[in-house]
Design an enzyme around this catalytic site. Sequence first.
Site, PDB file in Angstrom:
ATOM      1  N   HIS A 141     -33.019 101.340  16.455  1.00 20.87           N
ATOM      2  CA  HIS A 141     -34.472 101.135  16.474  1.00 20.87           C
ATOM      3  C   HIS A 141     -34.910  99.885  17.242  1.00 20.87           C
ATOM      4  O   HIS A 141     -35.276  98.878  16.630  1.00 20.87           O
ATOM      5  CB  HIS A 141     -34.987 101.021  15.031  1.00 20.87           C
ATOM      6  N   ARG A 160     -25.891 113.411  10.463  1.00 21.67           N
ATOM      7  CA  ARG A 160     -26.977 112.629   9.860  1.00 21.67           C
ATOM      8  C   ARG A 160     -26.394 111.625   8.867  1.00 21.67           C
ATOM      9  O   ARG A 160     -25.365 111.867   8.250  1.00 21.67           O
ATOM     10  CB  ARG A 160     -27.952 113.543   9.114  1.00 21.67           C
ATOM     11  N   ILE A 164     -30.488 102.444  10.467  1.00 18.01           N
ATOM     12  CA  ILE A 164     -31.111 102.695   9.169  1.00 18.01           C
ATOM     13  C   ILE A 164     -30.849 104.142   8.771  1.00 18.01           C
ATOM     14  O   ILE A 164     -31.424 105.053   9.356  1.00 18.01           O
ATOM     15  CB  ILE A 164     -32.618 102.384   9.252  1.00 18.01           C
ATOM     16  N   ARG A 165     -29.941 104.328   7.823  1.00 17.60           N
ATOM     17  CA  ARG A 165     -29.513 105.697   7.480  1.00 17.60           C
ATOM     18  C   ARG A 165     -29.306 106.475   8.787  1.00 17.60           C
ATOM     19  O   ARG A 165     -29.776 107.599   8.943  1.00 17.60           O
ATOM     20  CB  ARG A 165     -30.560 106.376   6.585  1.00 17.60           C
ATOM     21  N   GLY A 178     -37.744 108.553  11.460  1.00 22.35           N
ATOM     22  CA  GLY A 178     -38.459 109.074  10.298  1.00 22.35           C
ATOM     23  C   GLY A 178     -37.483 109.953   9.559  1.00 22.35           C
ATOM     24  O   GLY A 178     -36.273 109.753   9.664  1.00 22.35           O
ATOM     25  N   GLU A 179     -37.968 110.929   8.836  1.00 20.09           N
ATOM     26  CA  GLU A 179     -37.062 111.878   8.192  1.00 20.09           C
ATOM     27  C   GLU A 179     -36.997 113.137   9.035  1.00 20.09           C
ATOM     28  O   GLU A 179     -38.000 113.831   9.202  1.00 20.09           O
ATOM     29  CB  GLU A 179     -37.520 112.180   6.757  1.00 20.09           C
ATOM     30  N   SER A 180     -35.798 113.445   9.546  1.00 23.94           N
ATOM     31  CA  SER A 180     -35.690 114.547  10.504  1.00 23.94           C
ATOM     32  C   SER A 180     -36.061 115.881   9.856  1.00 23.94           C
ATOM     33  O   SER A 180     -36.635 116.747  10.520  1.00 23.94           O
ATOM     34  CB  SER A 180     -34.285 114.599  11.105  1.00 23.94           C
ATOM     35  N   CYS A 188     -33.121 107.741  16.420  1.00 23.05           N
ATOM     36  CA  CYS A 188     -32.749 108.027  15.025  1.00 23.05           C
ATOM     37  C   CYS A 188     -33.060 109.482  14.665  1.00 23.05           C
ATOM     38  O   CYS A 188     -32.388 110.372  15.146  1.00 23.05           O
ATOM     39  CB  CYS A 188     -33.419 107.031  14.091  1.00 23.05           C
ATOM     40  N   GLU A 191     -37.643  99.398  18.515  1.00 21.97           N
ATOM     41  CA  GLU A 191     -39.057  99.131  18.188  1.00 21.97           C
ATOM     42  C   GLU A 191     -39.179  98.197  16.986  1.00 21.97           C
ATOM     43  O   GLU A 191     -40.225  97.573  16.795  1.00 21.97           O
ATOM     44  CB  GLU A 191     -39.815 100.447  17.957  1.00 21.97           C
TER      45      GLU A 191
END
Lengths: 194, 297
Positions: free
Chosen positions: A168, A103, A132-133, A51-53, A83, A170
């Site tokens: 990821h 990051r 992903i990023r 997600g967004e940390s 992530c 998942e």
Amino acid sequence: MSSVQGPVGILALQGDFALHAQLLSDSDVETVEVRGAEDLTGVSGLLLPGGESTTIAMGIDRENLKDPIRNLAKAGLPVFGTCAGMVLMSSAHLGLIDMEVERNAFGRQIHSFEADLKIDGLDGPPVRGLFIRAPVVTFVGDAVRVFAEIDGSTVGVKQDNCTAISFHPELVGDARLHLLALGLKQWPELPASS
Amino acid sequence: MMAMHDESTFRVKVGLAEMLSGGVIMDVIDAEQAKIAEDAGACAVMALERVPSDIRRDGGVARMSDPLMIREIQATVSIPVMAKARIGHFAEAQILESLEVDFIDESEVLTPADEAHHIDKWAFKSPFVCGATNLGEALRRIGEGASMIRSKGEAGTGDIVEAVRHLRTIFGEIRRLGTLDEMELALAAKNLQAPADLVRQVAKDGRLPVPLFCAGGIATPADASLVMQLGAQAVFVGSGIFKSADPAPRAKAIVEATTNFRDAAKVCAASEGLGAAMSSIETSKLPEGELLSQRGW
């Protein structure tokens, strides 16, 4: 696999927590969404999703989850971060693993990619890693074992009961690392880090 | 030896959309607003020149933002930065891709550049989000390569009714597909004017193949809770934050309500003392020609 000890908690403040729940449910692992400290009661492991940390870190502060998570990890609860979850486990945030991370180490979304990863000690086909990023680990302490790298960058680490990866599983329906990291299967012997 | 990298595959694009789940994406018009949004817990920002309520008020042709403004926002925040291109305006999208924005919104909020065609989104490495009012429209956009769908709602009104209609329509149509047999699915694909393979996939999975977010008319924490309970995976807030009396606390409150959308006591606590919401317009009083949700085909 029936979980004898209780469900795996999945931090559900922001991010792809529902996909982790689906993946574990497909492996017959019971899960519970964690949005507050009361949700941590009786969990047998804790997953910190992607997600967004920055967003998730603010949520952890707002919901007073920092100390409860640290205490559970100290007491030996398996904790698995992917992530953003890896960023949160680093020394700069929850400090569950003695590591520093960078990051968005590969750049913005346009540079996000997938690649096959050889995981030390993991049987079967390579893990298809979606980055992903994604962050990478830039420093690890002596107690940390590195089990995955890509192009010389560290993307999978383990310190005692805490495990973190940059990618990821998942998103590709591969639960192998989840089961190991959450203590639901025995880790194969990892080669000692040199 | 370098590992084989496959960049920007469809699942890598959809993956970023999944990572934004449970979050709030906020419209911002400069770096200062972007910083406020990030500090409030936004999971991404949408860079645009004017928020929808101003576009609605000022009229004229609404276009892609100044690249310099987008760069300034990218330099200011670490969260993903999205930006809007006009419907069908693939040259604007190419510019946004060269700026490496994290998501391109082919948006009905801007003035459409093509009356018949949407952008061929498969031709891009950047992921795209597109608006939809119903399932057929959503699947046409996915067929063109969109990796995220959002309800259109009626942007810039502060009126949630259209977003609710669009979400209920899309979810209702998905549920209905699940009851059809193979011959009926072929007819459904024809009636939806949607690719048959995608119609079959939705019937089987009971969901869109990409995340469905809500946009258009969210002005309060309660609005966010409502659309999340209706099944949206995350929310876009346009004019609702920076056109309100006190943006920073409202932004925080909407983030909190989006996380805790099922917990009425927490949504209640988040809703207290926020000051005035944005100045709003009842959508049903708007003349048909002013409805942004009818743009796109």
